[in-house]
Write a protein that holds these residues in place. Structure first.
Motif, PDB file in Angstrom:
ATOM      1  N   ARG A   1     -17.511  -1.789  -8.107  1.00  0.00           N
ATOM      2  CA  ARG A   1     -17.038  -2.526  -6.958  1.00  0.00           C
ATOM      3  C   ARG A   1     -17.002  -4.158  -7.243  1.00  0.00           C
ATOM      4  O   ARG A   1     -17.713  -4.617  -8.094  1.00  0.00           O
ATOM      5  N   CYS A   2     -15.980  -4.579  -6.859  1.00  0.00           N
ATOM      6  CA  CYS A   2     -15.419  -5.882  -7.187  1.00  0.00           C
ATOM      7  C   CYS A   2     -15.533  -6.679  -5.869  1.00  0.00           C
ATOM      8  O   CYS A   2     -15.148  -6.423  -4.999  1.00  0.00           O
ATOM      9  N   LEU A   3     -15.903  -7.913  -6.307  1.00  0.00           N
ATOM     10  CA  LEU A   3     -15.943  -8.979  -5.422  1.00  0.00           C
ATOM     11  C   LEU A   3     -15.065 -10.316  -5.931  1.00  0.00           C
ATOM     12  O   LEU A   3     -15.318 -10.861  -6.986  1.00  0.00           O
ATOM     13  N   ALA A   4     -13.845 -10.228  -5.468  1.00  0.00           N
ATOM     14  CA  ALA A   4     -12.856 -11.593  -5.889  1.00  0.00           C
ATOM     15  C   ALA A   4     -13.234 -12.687  -5.127  1.00  0.00           C
ATOM     16  O   ALA A   4     -13.089 -13.041  -3.926  1.00  0.00           O
ATOM     17  N   LEU A   5     -13.794 -13.751  -6.076  1.00  0.00           N
ATOM     18  CA  LEU A   5     -14.163 -15.157  -5.552  1.00  0.00           C
ATOM     19  C   LEU A   5     -12.952 -15.987  -5.525  1.00  0.00           C
ATOM     20  O   LEU A   5     -12.308 -16.388  -6.731  1.00  0.00           O
ATOM     21  N   ALA A   6     -12.602 -16.528  -4.549  1.00  0.00           N
ATOM     22  CA  ALA A   6     -11.423 -17.542  -4.291  1.00  0.00           C
ATOM     23  C   ALA A   6     -12.065 -18.932  -4.286  1.00  0.00           C
ATOM     24  O   ALA A   6     -13.137 -19.373  -4.152  1.00  0.00           O
ATOM     25  N   PRO A   7     -11.330 -20.135  -4.669  1.00  0.00           N
ATOM     26  CA  PRO A   7     -11.832 -21.471  -4.219  1.00  0.00           C
ATOM     27  C   PRO A   7     -12.597 -21.561  -2.965  1.00  0.00           C
ATOM     28  O   PRO A   7     -12.141 -20.773  -1.861  1.00  0.00           O
ATOM     29  N   LEU A   8     -13.180 -22.777  -2.700  1.00  0.00           N
ATOM     30  CA  LEU A   8     -13.845 -23.064  -1.554  1.00  0.00           C
ATOM     31  C   LEU A   8     -12.816 -23.433  -0.382  1.00  0.00           C
ATOM     32  O   LEU A   8     -11.927 -24.129  -0.741  1.00  0.00           O
ATOM     33  N   PRO A   9     -12.926 -23.200   0.738  1.00  0.00           N
ATOM     34  CA  PRO A   9     -12.074 -23.895   2.066  1.00  0.00           C
ATOM     35  C   PRO A   9     -12.229 -25.445   1.736  1.00  0.00           C
ATOM     36  O   PRO A   9     -13.369 -26.022   1.809  1.00  0.00           O
ATOM     37  N   VAL A  10     -11.172 -25.875   1.695  1.00  0.00           N
ATOM     38  CA  VAL A  10     -11.269 -27.428   1.620  1.00  0.00           C
ATOM     39  C   VAL A  10     -12.087 -28.254   2.571  1.00  0.00           C
ATOM     40  O   VAL A  10     -13.140 -28.909   2.390  1.00  0.00           O
ATOM     41  N   ARG A  11     -11.782 -28.092   3.863  1.00  0.00           N
ATOM     42  CA  ARG A  11     -12.242 -28.973   4.903  1.00  0.00           C
ATOM     43  C   ARG A  11     -13.696 -28.570   5.254  1.00  0.00           C
ATOM     44  O   ARG A  11     -14.314 -28.966   6.248  1.00  0.00           O
ATOM     45  N   SER A  12     -14.330 -27.336   4.675  1.00  0.00           N
ATOM     46  CA  SER A  12     -15.599 -26.806   4.993  1.00  0.00           C
ATOM     47  C   SER A  12     -16.411 -26.805   3.869  1.00  0.00           C
ATOM     48  O   SER A  12     -16.865 -28.059   3.488  1.00  0.00           O
ATOM     49  N   ASP A  13     -16.478 -25.885   3.316  1.00  0.00           N
ATOM     50  CA  ASP A  13     -17.249 -25.853   2.092  1.00  0.00           C
ATOM     51  C   ASP A  13     -17.117 -26.779   0.829  1.00  0.00           C
ATOM     52  O   ASP A  13     -17.996 -27.300   0.346  1.00  0.00           O
ATOM     53  N   ALA A  14     -15.734 -26.939   0.484  1.00  0.00           N
ATOM     54  CA  ALA A  14     -15.536 -27.648  -0.486  1.00  0.00           C
ATOM     55  C   ALA A  14     -15.947 -29.213  -0.279  1.00  0.00           C
ATOM     56  O   ALA A  14     -16.802 -29.938  -1.148  1.00  0.00           O
ATOM     57  N   VAL A  15     -16.018 -29.703   1.023  1.00  0.00           N
ATOM     58  CA  VAL A  15     -16.211 -31.012   1.387  1.00  0.00           C
ATOM     59  C   VAL A  15     -17.555 -30.978   1.437  1.00  0.00           C
ATOM     60  O   VAL A  15     -18.444 -31.956   0.780  1.00  0.00           O
TER      61      VAL A  15
END
Length: 708
Positions: free
Chosen positions: A147-161
């Motif tokens: 089973r695979c979970l593809a991880l994307a970059p963080l949403p900029v205005r929420s988690d990234a900040v």
């Protein structure tokens, strides 16, 4: 046996959905792999989730980053879980150690020994029923039970900040988030590793300069000395052809399609190579397009320049864009598919135009870039680009399209004299080149500029000349557009029969031969004007609404559509409704140019509405219109179009039913997806239309209506 996992001391930020998904997958499946690009936080997420799981015999972390020989994977796992030496080798030791235990093995960084990892995991799942595996890798193990979970970059205005703020305040307690932080997180593509590298330096550098940390090489963990080192790790695992493709693709900024990628790389079977790079999380696939994360693109560019491949690669990109644009040089109307290709890949076009400063085709590239900008109202920037291109003394076959496009922009900006002069220069060039389609384009542009200047006789002469040329070169789409222009002229002069005849041919040609939503929206707008001029306001409303539905997100078209519906509303006595629409159109217009005759009609209608309303009600209606967003204004306008015999629109009827159910204004606003202010405006208009005084009377009316 309690495991060897050491939880991280720093806080874990964001990824709430991914944490829940991964925990559920690990709890119900024996093999789960977290995949994603370098620096995206695969290990951090896996450790966070594993540390919270209750596993009877523990979670065992196996760091494979130092394992260079694939044959040593078995031994690395055996050593991590603390097996005793076995004469039959590491697998026998693992079988003896794990056969009767329930453990979770966290295999970290599998990508460089992926085959050996897959083989060992298959064996473990077969021989040790209590073993589960959580792996992190830049590509999947490709096992049936995985089973695979593809991880994307963080949403900029929420988690990234939030991540930046958390790490920055750890080193500078007085740090506060600014707009510069949001821009930096966007520049870093929301990559957690890049964000952490930058945030650790807020005490030493202004936020605006922190992107340079992509190249600092500072030590941030035992596994990554810098983002470059992490990317280099992935790059070194690629085949030579994959490395070559990655280097050449780094010349492209933003999303790109397969055609541009193929031209840029110049190697066979690129689709297979792109698929391989995507599987290794080095290329992002978004719908039918591809993209490199900015950190990976910068890394690839460095390698491309270091190996002396940049000149050849950029030449390939210039050639692809130039050939695309050269295919349009003889046409009256540009191919919508070409415009879309330019728009969707405008970042790469801008990048290569900046590089090609000495290339004779650079003016052509600037023309293409302007076509993408002007569509969204960036007129000043477009005019500057075109004047820069003309200053480079392009050949005549390039100069004429530059002139006609600049003429259109100047006409939109109400510089009609300049637009006519530019068009006349283009006519001279095209008469010498013999390109009938472009000559028609030049005449049509002059006609449009003269119409804007109220020189209607001259406008008609140039449009008729354009029509003659387009019939001669058998361009039905162009004929349809010019007939549309002639219909608009006839509407201006009040010749409704001529307008109807021209619109009939325009409609037949523009719908049967395909056209852009922009032209179709304008076509329905003209039909609405004709219907309004004939006094058939119900038909006019439907056409204006159809125009809005055709292109509800383009401000220029929305302004005209809202204005048309405002004219209809005021003409039939719905003064407050019309004022809201007219004021909303005026607010959304901003710096966008609108034809003077049209603005005069709107202004006259507004005066009529204000003369028929008490001053306080007129003032309130205009304020409500100003407060609407583009989406709210379009929704409000379309809901106000009458489609049956009810005095209320479908949306207004829906609101009445919500009132009858006892919903509050705030609840109704939430159901409709609009503001409370807009809901209040709806209710006020409904009460005025029905002559009811309060919510009880309104509920009684809708009950009678629905029973009938």
């Amino acid at each position: 046996m309690t495991g060897n996992l050491v939880p991280r001391l720093d806080s874990f930020v964001g990824r709430d959905t991914e944490r829940t998904q991964l925990a559920a997958s690990v709890s119900t499946h024996r093999l789960v792999t977290v995949v994603g690009p370098v620096g995206v936080g695969k290990t951090r997420l896996a450790v966070e989730v594993a540390a919270r799981l209750k596993v009877p015999d523990g979670v065992w972390f196996v760091d494979l980053v130092a394992v260079r020989d694939p044959a040593q994977v078995d031994q690395a796992v055996a050593s991590a879980v603390g097996t005793k030496a076995h004469e039959d080798g590491a697998r026998a030791a693992l079988a003896e150690h794990l056969r009767d235990r329930e453990v979770l093995l966290l295999l970290d960084n599998c990508e460089h020994v992926i085959g050996s990892c897959a083989g060992l995991v298959t064996w473990l799942l077969d021989h040790c029923p209590g073993v589960r595996v959580l792996a992190t890798s830049r590509e999947v193990l490709a096992l049936p039970e995985e089973r695979c979970l593809a991880l994307a970059p963080l949403p900029v205005r929420s988690d990234a900040v939030k991540l930046f703020e958390d790490r920055a305040t750890a080193v500078d307690h007085e740090f506060t988030v600014t707009d510069a932080v949001v821009e930096l997180c966007r520049d870093l593509d929301g990559l957690p590793l890049a964000i952490e590298l930058a945030a650790r330096r807020v005490r030493y550098l202004p936020t605006a300069d922190l992107a340079t940390l992509l190249r600092t090489g500072d030590r941030v963990s035992d596994r990554h000395r810098s983002l470059d080192a992490a990317i280099a790790w992935s790059y070194d695992l690629l085949s030579p052809r994959e490395q070559l493709a990655l280097r050449r693709l780094s010349a492209l900024a933003g999303p790109f399609d397969g055609s541009l990628a193929t031209a840029t790389c110049g190697i066979g079977e690129l689709r297979h190579i792109l698929a391989g790079l995507a599987a290794k999380s080095l290329v992002i696939v978004e719908n039918d397009r591809f993209r490199l994360l900015e950190a990976i693109r910068l890394f690839g560019q460095e390698r491309m320049w270091d190996l002396g491949e940049a000149e050849e690669t950029y030449e390939r990109v210039v050639t692809w864009f130039a050939e695309l644009l050269e295919s349009q040089l003889t046409r009256y109307q540009l191919d919508p598919a070409v415009i879309r290709a330019l728009h969707d890949q405008r970042d790469s076009l801008a990048a290569v135009a900046s590089w090609a400063v000495t290339d004779r085709r650079r003016p052509l590239l600037l023309w293409g870039l302007t076509l993408t900008w002007a569509r969204h109202g960036h007129l000043t920037e477009g005019a500057t680009l075109l004047r820069d291109a003309l200053a480079e003394h392009p050949p005549p076959e390039y100069e004429s399209p530059l002139l006609t496009t600049l003429a259109s922009i100047e006409e939109w900006r109400h510089n009609t004299g300049e637009a006519v002069a530019l068009g006349l220069r283009a006519v001279e060039i095209e008469e010498s080149l013999g390109r009938l389609g472009r000559l028609a384009r030049a005449h049509g542009g002059i006609g449009t500029a003269l119409e804007a200047a109220d020189a209607l006789d001259g406008a008609r002469r140039h449009q008729l000349r354009a029509l003659e040329l387009l019939r001669e070169c058998d361009d039905p789409t162009g004929v349809g557009i010019v007939q549309f222009n002639l219909a608009c002229l006839a509407l201006r002069t009040g010749d409704l029969d001529a307008a109807e005849e021209a619109l009939a041919e325009a409609r037949a040609l523009m719908t049967s031969h395909g056209n852009t939503p922009t032209f179709l929206a304008a076509l329905w707008q003209a039909h609405g004007e004709l219907a309004a001029a004939r006094g058939t306001f119900d038909v006019a409303a439907e056409y204006f609404a159809k125009s809005l539905r055709t292109q509800p997100d383009l401000p220029r078209q929305v302004v005209y559509g809202l204005g048309g519906l405002a004219l209809v509303a005021i003409a039939v006595g719905e003064f407050e409704h019309g004022l809201r629409l007219a004021e909303s159109a005026s607010t959304l217009q901003g710096d966008l140019p609108v034809l003077r005759y049209w603005q005069c009609r709107i202004d006259q209608a507004v005066m009529v509405a204000m003369a028929n309303l008490p001053a306080d009600r007129a003032k309130a209606a205009r304020a409500e219109g100003r407060a609407m967003s583009l989406t709210e204004a379009v929704g409000y306008a379309l809901d106000g179009v009458r489609t049956d015999r009810s005095p209320l629109s479908p949306r207004q009827l829906e609101i009445c039913r919500s009132v009858a159910k006892g919903r509050t204004d705030r609840q109704i606003a939430r159901e409709l997806g609009v503001s409370v202010r807009t809901t209040n405006a709806y209710l006020e208009e409904i009460r005025a239309k029905l002559g009811v005084r309060n919510r009880a009377e309104l509920a009684a009316w809708i009950t009678r209506h629905d029973r009938a």
